[in-house]
Design an enzyme around this catalytic site. Structure first.
Site, PDB file in Angstrom:
ATOM      1  N   VAL A 120       1.482   2.960  -2.094  1.00  0.00           N
ATOM      2  CA  VAL A 120       1.036   1.876  -1.231  1.00  0.00           C
ATOM      3  C   VAL A 120      -0.317   1.410  -1.756  1.00  0.00           C
ATOM      4  O   VAL A 120      -1.192   2.223  -2.051  1.00  0.00           O
ATOM      5  CB  VAL A 120       0.908   2.334   0.235  1.00  0.00           C
ATOM      6  CG1 VAL A 120       0.460   1.174   1.125  1.00  0.00           C
ATOM      7  CG2 VAL A 120       2.227   2.913   0.739  1.00  0.00           C
ATOM      8  N   CYS A 121      -0.452   0.105  -1.907  1.00  0.00           N
ATOM      9  CA  CYS A 121      -1.735  -0.480  -2.311  1.00  0.00           C
ATOM     10  C   CYS A 121      -2.187   0.102  -3.658  1.00  0.00           C
ATOM     11  O   CYS A 121      -1.407   0.213  -4.594  1.00  0.00           O
ATOM     12  CB  CYS A 121      -2.755  -0.251  -1.202  1.00  0.00           C
ATOM     13  SG  CYS A 121      -4.270  -1.218  -1.342  1.00  0.00           S
ATOM     14  N   SER A 122      -3.448   0.533  -3.729  1.00  0.00           N
ATOM     15  CA  SER A 122      -3.992   1.028  -4.993  1.00  0.00           C
ATOM     16  C   SER A 122      -3.504   2.424  -5.349  1.00  0.00           C
ATOM     17  O   SER A 122      -3.892   2.969  -6.387  1.00  0.00           O
ATOM     18  CB  SER A 122      -5.521   1.013  -4.950  1.00  0.00           C
ATOM     19  OG  SER A 122      -5.995   1.750  -3.843  1.00  0.00           O
TER      20      SER A 122
END
Length: 316
Positions: free
Chosen positions: A101-103
């Site tokens: 998720v995300c970075s």
């Protein structure tokens, strides 16, 4: 019970954990565990403390059905933790699904799990990711991407969309819809939907003439917005308008107009019962087919499919 393991570290983004965690718990049939470099309290970037029930040294990497690496600013340190990377690789080897998720994508990339694959991450990290991982086919437009058994998503709330898609794969569409209703996630977004809306993808105009042209486009997306029309509003020659508009906004006027019209069409499809043909005419597309092509190009789905997914909140 399918075991879903969330990998966190100091400085993680709390919503990257709690959003998908709630989706799986609400669906039922999942055992959700939180693992960190060491068991015990782990502080999110926001300051929220979360208790990790396991450290990587005491949780065997086998038996993991779905591994989800959360994002957050702390990933910049976590991806250099050799023990954490080693456990991630071992857990991913036997897992049915691996996700970020995300970075969190930076940690998967550091572990070599994204090499040669399509992936996404939060739009604000695009340049850094491309620079550091040229061996990954990065696409920061979709809210999530599935490449085989590897899933990656954009930031924060996009992790819930990714988790809902996994629940739909495991339990079926009806269960996923029930979870979305329970969590008041009535707008279930397909992975191909863009993570960019007009305020995100658009630069701000730097001069009054281009501001005037942009204001006219937003005030009435369905009006005539040809180069001569916009040049008249800006008080510039058509050639000068095109050059300055592209320099200040980063896209040519025609591309900008289409994006604004698609955004307006998305709202109209989700918030009204008007036929697609009516929406197309009102917003300057002319025909439903022209709207359909623009929608596929910008959103990745057909207007009717978008409406089916997004009109759940409209009383019938």
């Amino acid at each position: 019970m399918q075991r879903v393991v969330f990998l966190v570290y100091p400085g993680f983004q709390s919503l990257d954990l709690t959003g998908p965690f709630e989706v799986f718990q609400t669906a039922g049939g999942y055992e959700c565990l939180v693992v960190a470099p060491a068991a015990g309290p782990v502080r999110a970037g926001s300051g929220l403390p979360v208790h990790a029930g396991h450290g990587v040294a005491d949780l065997p990497p086998d038996g993991v059905d779905t591994l989800i690496v959360v994002g957050g600013d702390g990933v910049d340190a976590a991806r250099h933790d050799t023990a954490l990377l080693g456990w991630t690789v071992r857990a991913a080897t036997g897992a049915r699904r691996v996700a970020s998720v995300c970075s969190g994508a930076f940690l998967l990339a550091a572990a070599g799990l994204l090499t040669g694959r399509r992936a996404t991450t939060h739009w604000s990290r695009e340049e850094q990711f491309r620079r550091e991982h040229p061996d990954v086919a990065l696409d920061c437009d979709p809210i999530f991407i599935r490449d085989g058994r590897i899933w990656t998503s954009a930031g924060v709330t996009a992790g819930m969309d990714l988790a809902l898609a996994m629940v739909e794969e495991d339990r079926g569409r009806d269960v996923a819809h029930a979870v979305a209703r329970e969590l008041v996630l009535f707008l279930r977004r397909p992975g191909s939907q863009s993570q960019f809306s007009v305020p995100l993808w658009s630069r701000q105009p730097a001069t009054d003439p281009i501001r005037a042209a942009v204001a006219a486009i937003h005030a009435d997306p369905g009006a005539r917005h040809t180069i001569p029309d916009l040049a008249d509003r800006a008080g510039l020659s058509p050639r000068h308008l095109q050059r300055r508009f592209t320099a200040e906004l980063g896209v040519p006027p025609a591309t900008y107009v289409e994006r604004v019209r698609v955004e307006a069409a998305r709202r109209a499809l989700a918030e009204s019962a008007d036929p697609v043909e009516t929406v197309a005419r009102r917003l300057g597309f002319g025909t439903a087919e022209t709207l359909r092509r623009a929608f596929h190009r910008r959103v990745g789905v057909a207007p009717t499919d978008y409406r089916d997914r997004f009109r759940a909140a409209i009383p019938h």
